[in-house]
Design an enzyme around this catalytic site. Structure first.
Site, short mmCIF file in Angstrom:
data_model
loop_
_atom_site.label_atom_id
_atom_site.label_comp_id
_atom_site.label_asym_id
_atom_site.label_seq_id
_atom_site.Cartn_x
_atom_site.Cartn_y
_atom_site.Cartn_z
N ARG A 160 -11.96 6.01 10.47
CA ARG A 160 -11.51 4.62 10.45
C ARG A 160 -12.58 3.70 9.85
O ARG A 160 -12.27 2.74 9.16
CB ARG A 160 -11.18 4.17 11.87
CG ARG A 160 -10.71 2.74 11.96
CD ARG A 160 -9.46 2.50 11.13
NE ARG A 160 -8.80 1.25 11.50
CZ ARG A 160 -7.68 0.82 10.96
NH1 ARG A 160 -7.10 1.54 10.02
NH2 ARG A 160 -7.13 -0.30 11.33
N HIS A 217 -8.00 -5.24 -0.13
CA HIS A 217 -6.71 -4.60 0.12
C HIS A 217 -5.99 -5.20 1.33
O HIS A 217 -4.76 -5.28 1.36
CB HIS A 217 -6.94 -3.10 0.32
CG HIS A 217 -5.68 -2.29 0.37
ND1 HIS A 217 -4.79 -2.25 -0.68
CD2 HIS A 217 -5.16 -1.49 1.33
CE1 HIS A 217 -3.78 -1.45 -0.36
NE2 HIS A 217 -3.97 -0.99 0.85
N ASP A 218 -6.76 -5.60 2.32
CA ASP A 218 -6.19 -6.20 3.53
C ASP A 218 -5.35 -7.43 3.26
O ASP A 218 -4.55 -7.84 4.12
CB ASP A 218 -7.32 -6.59 4.49
CG ASP A 218 -7.43 -5.62 5.65
OD1 ASP A 218 -6.69 -4.62 5.66
OD2 ASP A 218 -8.25 -5.87 6.55
N ASP A 228 -8.84 -6.49 -4.51
CA ASP A 228 -8.45 -5.20 -3.92
C ASP A 228 -9.01 -4.08 -4.80
O ASP A 228 -8.52 -3.84 -5.91
CB ASP A 228 -6.91 -5.13 -3.87
CG ASP A 228 -6.41 -3.85 -3.21
OD1 ASP A 228 -7.21 -2.94 -2.96
OD2 ASP A 228 -5.19 -3.78 -2.95
N SER A 262 0.85 -1.19 0.00
CA SER A 262 0.00 0.00 0.00
C SER A 262 0.89 1.25 0.00
O SER A 262 1.77 1.37 -0.85
CB SER A 262 -0.92 -0.07 1.23
OG SER A 262 -1.92 0.90 1.18
#
Lengths: 407, 407
Positions: free
Chosen positions: B221, B350-351, B317, B151
């Site tokens: 968040r 994405h994680d 992602d 990232s």
């Protein structure tokens, strides 16, 4: 092909209590609505237009003396347009809990004498459709030629087909879904938290405090707006274009055009939209799930449906993707129902359902041509003594008589 | 294959001023870092790990006496793991402006004697990489075997390859992009507005007011978290599962499991992360755009790169999609550079770059095997007098001597 011209909002008061899905009851309520075109003698040419999150009964035409007051679907509806007001009698209705004239959180709770605020009962798509059916009764419309809506409006159209199968000939559901995905709910929840945690929200009773939770509404709208546009459309429209000539190295000032656009959308929205309505209507979206009471089986949910269906989705809509529309199409086909489905190649994301796309509007024009033909046949085939409509004009609040049908 | 065991954070003070891309100067600063494994005699086995938005120098191992204190990439890094600390000397560094030990908004602005707060200068990927290069100088590492990051960490790895081409043998950029899209910037901007408009933010000087803009951080968040997960992963993990037994018809209480999850993530984050750091680091992301100074031509941006490259992306992602990695791969191939690219079929969005996926870790293991082989060759081929590293231990703040190289 032109505008309807000036239109006038109307209001209908309903004195009969309404039992809501939540278990709560509204002892009385008012619905704001507009109509365009003329109801024919057979009462067979009425089309109900259902709105989505932030729209209203003002679907087409303009308000006298108000610049830029076009209804939200004015590009679709008018004389000679795809939904042709020379042929159809079109009804737009503002839903319960909204903030554009129908009874909602800003109005007085008769039990307390204070504004409802956050105590306004939570409503559902089913509650809305029940009130719309009562309005149709009051207007003397036993059976609608069509119910049309996009997004949350499409969910209402689907619910008409599910729960009032005898009362519509065609269900037109655009850019919608059989329920929200976890990601959809997640975006709604973030928006709600932004509003609820704004200190100016005052637990939903901000009216009494003379404040508005503008900060929360702005953030909520910014989040929503990102999900309405496709990644590609945003890239094309804004890309990485700077607002100024050079990077300013600031975390709080606007650097990129996309930021200016989003802030503008948020500011505008926070000036006209009610925070409690935002909470309510995102929950209406979250709760809609006709398959739930059928063990998650959407096919069984549609077992009682009888009307024709037109489904439309847009390729770049990632909020309510084509895959979600296809779930509905499959359930309809499993029931051997008459369904037409168009997947429109459009770059605009979810917003496409509000835009003037030639292929999309051509699909709806063809659909309404068929609806008109069916309605003429129906008008000849089943002349019936419909209840006389109440005469209404702006400002009147005729009391709704008892006896509305839930056929 | 096991854990490194207990590790100890260290700190390096730099007394030489740092000129930032914004035009601002930091007269001095401290970087927190950790190292694992042993630097070999040839100083050819060092790997720098760059962190993303909310991580730190604590990359692997645990802290003595602290339960659940594993570093954020502990599944990748350790004895016998894909990045094998029996072979490599691994360095994790906390970036300037972050809130885990390196100089940042919570520290004292020497010019005012107050906490920097929102006045902490805006930093960039380039600034970070410059400080990382100085740290490498201080550690006596002239040339890194590899720089790796996911990232935003991947952007730092790319910048090393662009601006310090002689100082690394391999650039490993995972789940990254050559710049943020308009949609990426949009999400960052909403998160920033949520923080900045929180009344407890006090223009970024909340430390002095004894408050924390928790509401804003929570919303920020929650937004971020939605973008880290794939739609499918969220659907699989949460779907439309209710928190309770039945729908409660509430706009403010938690109804769906996904809401409980997001609120929990937001609450946790708001307890440990600094709001000013959040603003700064999202801007670091926004600004990164190596092609900008080459007329938008990424191929020209990479013209001076020399190292090998390993790119990795994940199919689901949508924050940094495979298409963005392919843009980088194309630019590298256009320059006839040595690049390997793996597009991993993974459901986690994405994680995924933080998760222990067998295929993903196998790709990195193979990559590091090659890096190790190259490093041995390099160690034999180019023995050089590297500067002696300063001796460091936790609590020491050795002053950085002048003369750092920007080769």
């Amino acid at each position: 092909m032109g505008s309807i011209g000036h239109v006038t909002p109307q209001a209908m008061h309903f004195a009969q209590p309404l039992a809501l899905r939540s278990g709560a009851r509204l002892s009385e309520y008012t619905l704001a609505y507009e109509t365009y075109g003329t109801l024919n003698a057979e009462r067979s040419n009425a089309v109900l237009v259902c709105h989505a999150l932030n729209a209203s009964h003002h679907v087409a035409g303009t308000y006298a003396g108000q610049a830029r007051s076009e209804g939200w679907w004015d590009n679709l509806i008018g004389p000679g347009k795809s939904l042709d007001t020379d042929r159809f009698f079109v009804i737009g209705v503002n839903n319960l809990g909204s903030c554009f004239g129908s009874t909602g959180p800003m109005h007085t709770n008769p039990a307390t004498g204070r504004a409802w605020g956050a105590d306004f009962p939570v409503v559902t798509v089913e509650d809305w459709v029940d009130t719309q059916a009562r309005l149709m009764d009051a207007l003397g419309i036993a059976r609608l030629a069509a119910v049309i809506g996009g997004s949350l409006g499409g969910m209402q159209a689907l619910d008409w087909a599910l729960r009032y199968p005898e009362r519509l000939r065609c269900c037109i559901a655009v850019a919608t879904a059989p329920n929200l995905s976890a990601q959809n709910i997640a975006f709604n929840e973030v928006a709600r938290r932004a509003i609820v945690t704004d200190p100016d929200f005052h637990g939903g009773h901000f009216y009494e405090h003379g404040t508005l939770p503008r900060r929360g509404l702005r953030v909520a709208r910014m989040i929503g707006h990102i999900t309405y546009l496709s990644d590609d459309a945003m890239e094309e429209k804004f890309g990485r274009e700077l607002k100024g000539d050079a990077i300013g190295y600031s975390t709080q000032e606007i650097e990129f055009q996309i930021e200016a656009y989003l802030r503008h959308q948020g500011d505008k929205f926070s000036e006209y939209f009610d925070a409690n309505t935002y909470l309510l209507i995102t929950r209406v979206l979250d709760y809609f799930d006709p398959a739930r009471e059928h063990g998650g089986d959407l096919t069984r949910a549609f077992a009682g449906a009888k009307c024709k269906f037109q489904l439309v989705s847009f390729t770049t809509d990632w909020r309510f993707s084509p895959a979600r529309s296809r779930e509905i199409v499959k359930a309809l086909l499993d029931n051997r129902l008459d369904v037409s489905y168009a997947e429109i190649e459009a770059p605009h994301g979810h917003d496409a359902f509000l835009l003037d796309d030639a292929r999309y509007h051509a699909v709806l024009r063809a659909c309404f041509d068929n609806v008109a033909a069916d309605s003429r046949d129906a008008g000849r085939a089943e002349p019936r003594a419909a209840p006389k409509p109440a005469r209404l004009s702006s400002g009147d609040r005729p009391t709704y008589p008892s006896g509305e049908g839930q056929s």
